[in-house]
Design a protein around this motif. Structure first.
Motif, PDB file in Angstrom:
ATOM      1  N   ARG A  34       0.826  -1.204   0.000  1.00 26.80           N
ATOM      2  CA  ARG A  34       0.000   0.000   0.000  1.00 26.80           C
ATOM      3  C   ARG A  34       0.864   1.260   0.000  1.00 26.80           C
ATOM      4  NH1 ARG A  34      -2.459   3.827   3.252  1.00 26.80           N
ATOM      5  NH2 ARG A  34      -4.559   4.361   2.568  1.00 26.80           N
ATOM      6  N   ALA A  35       1.967   1.228   0.717  1.00 25.99           N
ATOM      7  CA  ALA A  35       2.856   2.391   0.799  1.00 25.99           C
ATOM      8  C   ALA A  35       3.361   2.797  -0.589  1.00 25.99           C
ATOM      9  CB  ALA A  35       4.025   2.103   1.727  1.00 25.99           C
ATOM     10  N   ASP A  36       3.593   1.827  -1.458  1.00 22.15           N
ATOM     11  CA  ASP A  36       4.041   2.140  -2.822  1.00 22.15           C
ATOM     12  C   ASP A  36       2.946   2.864  -3.609  1.00 22.15           C
ATOM     13  OD1 ASP A  36       6.475   0.903  -2.319  1.00 22.15           O
ATOM     14  OD2 ASP A  36       5.791  -1.035  -3.102  1.00 22.15           O
ATOM     15  N   PHE A  37       1.705   2.422  -3.432  1.00 33.43           N
ATOM     16  CA  PHE A  37       0.589   3.067  -4.124  1.00 33.43           C
ATOM     17  C   PHE A  37       0.371   4.485  -3.594  1.00 33.43           C
ATOM     18  CE2 PHE A  37      -0.202  -1.313  -5.132  1.00 33.43           C
ATOM     19  CZ  PHE A  37      -0.812  -1.283  -6.371  1.00 33.43           C
ATOM     20  N   VAL A  38       0.484   4.655  -2.280  1.00 34.63           N
ATOM     21  CA  VAL A  38       0.316   5.978  -1.671  1.00 34.63           C
ATOM     22  C   VAL A  38       1.421   6.913  -2.166  1.00 34.63           C
ATOM     23  CG1 VAL A  38       0.358   7.239   0.511  1.00 34.63           C
ATOM     24  CG2 VAL A  38      -0.916   5.111   0.339  1.00 34.63           C
ATOM     25  N   ALA A  39       2.652   6.408  -2.253  1.00 37.31           N
ATOM     26  CA  ALA A  39       3.768   7.224  -2.739  1.00 37.31           C
ATOM     27  C   ALA A  39       3.547   7.617  -4.196  1.00 37.31           C
ATOM     28  CB  ALA A  39       5.080   6.465  -2.585  1.00 37.31           C
ATOM     29  N   ALA A  40       3.037   6.696  -5.010  1.00 41.07           N
ATOM     30  CA  ALA A  40       2.799   6.992  -6.427  1.00 41.07           C
ATOM     31  C   ALA A  40       1.740   8.070  -6.590  1.00 41.07           C
ATOM     32  CB  ALA A  40       2.374   5.722  -7.167  1.00 41.07           C
ATOM     33  N   ASN A  41       0.833   8.184  -5.630  1.00 38.46           N
ATOM     34  CA  ASN A  41      -0.220   9.189  -5.698  1.00 38.46           C
ATOM     35  C   ASN A  41       0.346  10.608  -5.660  1.00 38.46           C
ATOM     36  OD1 ASN A  41      -2.966   9.732  -5.995  1.00 38.46           O
ATOM     37  ND2 ASN A  41      -3.187  10.105  -3.812  1.00 38.46           N
ATOM     38  N   ALA A  42       1.571  10.755  -5.162  1.00 31.85           N
ATOM     39  CA  ALA A  42       2.193  12.082  -5.117  1.00 31.85           C
ATOM     40  C   ALA A  42       2.880  12.425  -6.434  1.00 31.85           C
ATOM     41  CB  ALA A  42       3.223  12.122  -3.991  1.00 31.85           C
ATOM     42  N   GLY A  43       2.892  11.489  -7.379  1.00 31.86           N
ATOM     43  CA  GLY A  43       3.566  11.709  -8.652  1.00 31.86           C
ATOM     44  C   GLY A  43       2.678  12.379  -9.680  1.00 31.86           C
ATOM     45  N   LEU A  44       3.055  12.199 -10.924  1.00 33.81           N
ATOM     46  CA  LEU A  44       2.352  12.784 -12.057  1.00 33.81           C
ATOM     47  C   LEU A  44       1.046  12.046 -12.297  1.00 33.81           C
ATOM     48  CD1 LEU A  44       3.374  15.033 -13.910  1.00 33.81           C
ATOM     49  CD2 LEU A  44       4.050  13.277 -15.519  1.00 33.81           C
ATOM     50  N   ARG A  45      -0.018  12.782 -12.570  1.00 32.35           N
ATOM     51  CA  ARG A  45      -1.350  12.200 -12.788  1.00 32.35           C
ATOM     52  C   ARG A  45      -1.798  12.554 -14.196  1.00 32.35           C
ATOM     53  NH1 ARG A  45      -5.726  10.857  -9.738  1.00 32.35           N
ATOM     54  NH2 ARG A  45      -4.585  11.168  -7.816  1.00 32.35           N
ATOM     55  N   VAL A  46      -2.133  11.523 -14.986  1.00 30.50           N
ATOM     56  CA  VAL A  46      -2.638  11.746 -16.343  1.00 30.50           C
ATOM     57  C   VAL A  46      -3.975  11.022 -16.465  1.00 30.50           C
ATOM     58  CG1 VAL A  46      -2.175  11.527 -18.802  1.00 30.50           C
ATOM     59  CG2 VAL A  46      -0.271  11.829 -17.222  1.00 30.50           C
ATOM     60  N   PHE A 100      -9.166   5.342 -17.605  1.00 27.76           N
ATOM     61  CA  PHE A 100      -8.327   5.139 -16.433  1.00 27.76           C
ATOM     62  C   PHE A 100      -7.589   6.428 -16.088  1.00 27.76           C
ATOM     63  CE2 PHE A 100      -5.956   4.022 -20.209  1.00 27.76           C
ATOM     64  CZ  PHE A 100      -4.813   4.798 -20.088  1.00 27.76           C
ATOM     65  N   VAL A 101      -6.930   6.417 -14.943  1.00 31.25           N
ATOM     66  CA  VAL A 101      -6.007   7.477 -14.563  1.00 31.25           C
ATOM     67  C   VAL A 101      -4.644   6.810 -14.401  1.00 31.25           C
ATOM     68  CG1 VAL A 101      -5.399   9.182 -12.800  1.00 31.25           C
ATOM     69  CG2 VAL A 101      -7.789   8.793 -13.374  1.00 31.25           C
ATOM     70  N   LEU A 102      -3.616   7.393 -15.004  1.00 33.31           N
ATOM     71  CA  LEU A 102      -2.257   6.877 -14.860  1.00 33.31           C
ATOM     72  C   LEU A 102      -1.514   7.743 -13.862  1.00 33.31           C
ATOM     73  CD1 LEU A 102       0.192   5.101 -15.827  1.00 33.31           C
ATOM     74  CD2 LEU A 102       0.666   6.944 -17.435  1.00 33.31           C
ATOM     75  N   LEU A 103      -0.938   7.104 -12.851  1.00 29.09           N
ATOM     76  CA  LEU A 103      -0.038   7.791 -11.928  1.00 29.09           C
ATOM     77  C   LEU A 103       1.372   7.317 -12.258  1.00 29.09           C
ATOM     78  CD1 LEU A 103      -1.909   7.216  -8.538  1.00 29.09           C
ATOM     79  CD2 LEU A 103      -2.117   9.157 -10.079  1.00 29.09           C
ATOM     80  N   ALA A 104       2.306   8.246 -12.366  1.00 29.54           N
ATOM     81  CA  ALA A 104       3.700   7.884 -12.660  1.00 29.54           C
ATOM     82  C   ALA A 104       4.600   8.664 -11.720  1.00 29.54           C
ATOM     83  CB  ALA A 104       4.038   8.195 -14.111  1.00 29.54           C
ATOM     84  N   LYS A 105       5.459   7.950 -10.998  1.00 28.24           N
ATOM     85  CA  LYS A 105       6.370   8.606 -10.062  1.00 28.24           C
ATOM     86  C   LYS A 105       7.709   7.875 -10.084  1.00 28.24           C
ATOM     87  CE  LYS A 105       6.598  10.522  -5.480  1.00 28.24           C
ATOM     88  NZ  LYS A 105       7.783  10.127  -4.842  1.00 28.24           N
ATOM     89  N   PRO A 106       8.804   8.614 -10.271  1.00 31.85           N
ATOM     90  CA  PRO A 106      10.131   7.989 -10.213  1.00 31.85           C
ATOM     91  C   PRO A 106      10.328   7.309  -8.860  1.00 31.85           C
ATOM     92  CG  PRO A 106      10.294  10.216 -11.073  1.00 31.85           C
ATOM     93  CD  PRO A 106       8.877  10.039 -10.598  1.00 31.85           C
ATOM     94  N   ASN A 107      10.947   6.116  -8.873  1.00 35.05           N
ATOM     95  CA  ASN A 107      11.060   5.345  -7.638  1.00 35.05           C
ATOM     96  C   ASN A 107      12.500   5.193  -7.143  1.00 35.05           C
ATOM     97  OD1 ASN A 107      12.159   3.340  -9.263  1.00 35.05           O
ATOM     98  ND2 ASN A 107      10.240   2.236  -9.434  1.00 35.05           N
ATOM     99  N   GLY A 108      13.402   5.990  -7.655  1.00 32.37           N
ATOM    100  CA  GLY A 108      14.757   5.984  -7.118  1.00 32.37           C
ATOM    101  C   GLY A 108      15.561   4.743  -7.458  1.00 32.37           C
ATOM    102  N   GLY A 109      15.435   4.248  -8.683  1.00 30.16           N
ATOM    103  CA  GLY A 109      16.271   3.141  -9.120  1.00 30.16           C
ATOM    104  C   GLY A 109      15.767   1.756  -8.801  1.00 30.16           C
TER     105      GLY A 109
END
Length: 127
Positions: free
Chosen positions: A11-23, A28-37
Protein backbone atom coordinates in the motif's frame (compact mmCIF):
# COMPACT_ATOMS: atom_id res chain seq x y z
CA UNK A 1 10.20 -15.70 -19.08
CA UNK A 2 10.80 -12.64 -16.94
CA UNK A 3 8.64 -9.59 -17.19
CA UNK A 4 10.10 -6.19 -18.05
CA UNK A 5 8.51 -4.75 -14.92
CA UNK A 6 7.73 -5.90 -11.40
CA UNK A 7 4.36 -5.71 -9.68
CA UNK A 8 3.64 -3.31 -6.84
CA UNK A 9 1.92 -4.95 -3.87
CA UNK A 10 2.51 -2.72 -0.83
CA UNK A 11 0.00 0.00 0.00
CA UNK A 12 2.86 2.39 0.80
CA UNK A 13 4.04 2.14 -2.82
CA UNK A 14 0.59 3.07 -4.12
CA UNK A 15 0.32 5.98 -1.67
CA UNK A 16 3.77 7.22 -2.74
CA UNK A 17 2.80 6.99 -6.43
CA UNK A 18 -0.22 9.19 -5.70
CA UNK A 19 2.19 12.08 -5.12
CA UNK A 20 3.57 11.71 -8.65
CA UNK A 21 2.35 12.78 -12.06
CA UNK A 22 -1.35 12.20 -12.79
CA UNK A 23 -2.64 11.75 -16.34
CA UNK A 24 -6.40 11.20 -16.64
CA UNK A 25 -7.96 9.42 -19.60
CA UNK A 26 -11.59 8.35 -20.10
CA UNK A 27 -10.89 4.70 -19.21
CA UNK A 28 -8.33 5.14 -16.43
CA UNK A 29 -6.01 7.48 -14.56
CA UNK A 30 -2.26 6.88 -14.86
CA UNK A 31 -0.04 7.79 -11.93
CA UNK A 32 3.70 7.88 -12.66
CA UNK A 33 6.37 8.61 -10.06
CA UNK A 34 10.13 7.99 -10.21
CA UNK A 35 11.06 5.34 -7.64
CA UNK A 36 14.76 5.98 -7.12
CA UNK A 37 16.27 3.14 -9.12
CA UNK A 38 13.95 0.27 -8.18
CA UNK A 39 13.25 -0.48 -11.84
CA UNK A 40 10.01 -0.27 -13.74
CA UNK A 41 7.07 -1.24 -11.53
CA UNK A 42 3.33 -1.34 -12.14
CA UNK A 43 0.19 -1.53 -10.04
CA UNK A 44 -3.55 -1.59 -10.64
CA UNK A 45 -6.36 -0.18 -8.50
CA UNK A 46 -10.07 -0.63 -9.15
CA UNK A 47 -12.40 0.61 -6.41
CA UNK A 48 -15.80 -0.76 -5.44
CA UNK A 49 -17.41 2.29 -7.06
CA UNK A 50 -16.73 0.65 -10.43
CA UNK A 51 -18.98 -2.37 -9.94
CA UNK A 52 -19.24 -5.79 -8.40
CA UNK A 53 -16.31 -8.22 -8.06
CA UNK A 54 -16.87 -9.72 -11.51
CA UNK A 55 -16.68 -6.30 -13.19
CA UNK A 56 -13.65 -5.22 -11.15
CA UNK A 57 -11.76 -8.44 -11.86
CA UNK A 58 -12.51 -8.16 -15.57
CA UNK A 59 -11.15 -4.62 -15.57
CA UNK A 60 -8.01 -5.72 -13.72
CA UNK A 61 -7.43 -8.54 -16.22
CA UNK A 62 -7.72 -6.05 -19.11
CA UNK A 63 -5.32 -3.63 -17.40
CA UNK A 64 -2.79 -6.42 -16.76
CA UNK A 65 -2.90 -7.39 -20.44
CA UNK A 66 -2.51 -3.74 -21.41
CA UNK A 67 0.49 -3.26 -19.11
CA UNK A 68 2.15 -6.49 -20.30
CA UNK A 69 1.83 -5.26 -23.87
CA UNK A 70 2.74 -1.59 -23.47
CA UNK A 71 5.14 -1.14 -20.54
CA UNK A 72 8.18 -3.04 -21.86
CA UNK A 73 8.38 -0.76 -24.89
CA UNK A 74 6.79 2.50 -23.73
CA UNK A 75 7.11 2.50 -19.93
CA UNK A 76 9.34 4.93 -18.06
CA UNK A 77 12.54 3.50 -16.57
CA UNK A 78 12.84 3.46 -12.75
CA UNK A 79 9.24 4.64 -12.41
CA UNK A 80 6.17 3.35 -10.61
CA UNK A 81 3.12 3.19 -12.92
CA UNK A 82 -0.32 2.87 -11.34
CA UNK A 83 -3.52 2.46 -13.35
CA UNK A 84 -6.68 3.48 -11.54
CA UNK A 85 -9.84 2.16 -13.19
CA UNK A 86 -12.60 4.57 -14.12
CA UNK A 87 -16.30 3.87 -14.55
CA UNK A 88 -16.42 3.45 -18.32
CA UNK A 89 -13.06 1.67 -18.62
CA UNK A 90 -14.49 -1.83 -18.53
CA UNK A 91 -16.66 -1.36 -21.64
CA UNK A 92 -14.06 0.55 -23.67
CA UNK A 93 -12.59 -1.08 -26.74
CA UNK A 94 -9.18 -2.59 -25.97
CA UNK A 95 -7.51 -0.81 -28.90
CA UNK A 96 -8.89 2.49 -27.58
CA UNK A 97 -7.45 1.72 -24.11
CA UNK A 98 -4.11 0.92 -25.79
CA UNK A 99 -4.10 4.31 -27.58
CA UNK A 100 -5.06 6.12 -24.37
CA UNK A 101 -2.25 4.40 -22.41
CA UNK A 102 0.29 5.28 -25.09
CA UNK A 103 -0.85 8.92 -25.02
CA UNK A 104 -0.76 8.96 -21.20
CA UNK A 105 2.75 7.43 -21.08
CA UNK A 106 3.95 9.97 -23.67
CA UNK A 107 2.54 12.85 -21.58
CA UNK A 108 4.10 11.42 -18.42
CA UNK A 109 7.47 11.09 -20.12
CA UNK A 110 7.26 14.74 -21.18
CA UNK A 111 6.36 15.69 -17.59
CA UNK A 112 2.95 16.98 -18.63
CA UNK A 113 0.52 15.81 -15.99
CA UNK A 114 -2.95 17.08 -15.31
CA UNK A 115 -3.38 19.88 -12.78
CA UNK A 116 -3.46 18.72 -9.15
CA UNK A 117 -6.80 17.66 -7.76
CA UNK A 118 -8.46 20.05 -5.37
CA UNK A 119 -8.40 19.07 -1.73
CA UNK A 120 -11.56 17.78 -0.10
CA UNK A 121 -14.63 16.17 -1.52
CA UNK A 122 -17.67 17.65 -3.17
CA UNK A 123 -19.09 20.68 -1.41
CA UNK A 124 -22.33 20.06 0.39
CA UNK A 125 -24.76 22.44 2.02
CA UNK A 126 -25.14 22.64 5.79
CA UNK A 127 -27.11 19.86 7.39
Amino acid sequence: MTSAYSTMNRRADFVAANAGLRVARPGFVLLAKPNGGQGMRAGITVTKKIGNAVVRNRMKRRFRALLREMLPEHGLADTDHVLIGRDNGVERDFSLLREELLAALTRAEAGKGDPPRRKGGPRRGKR
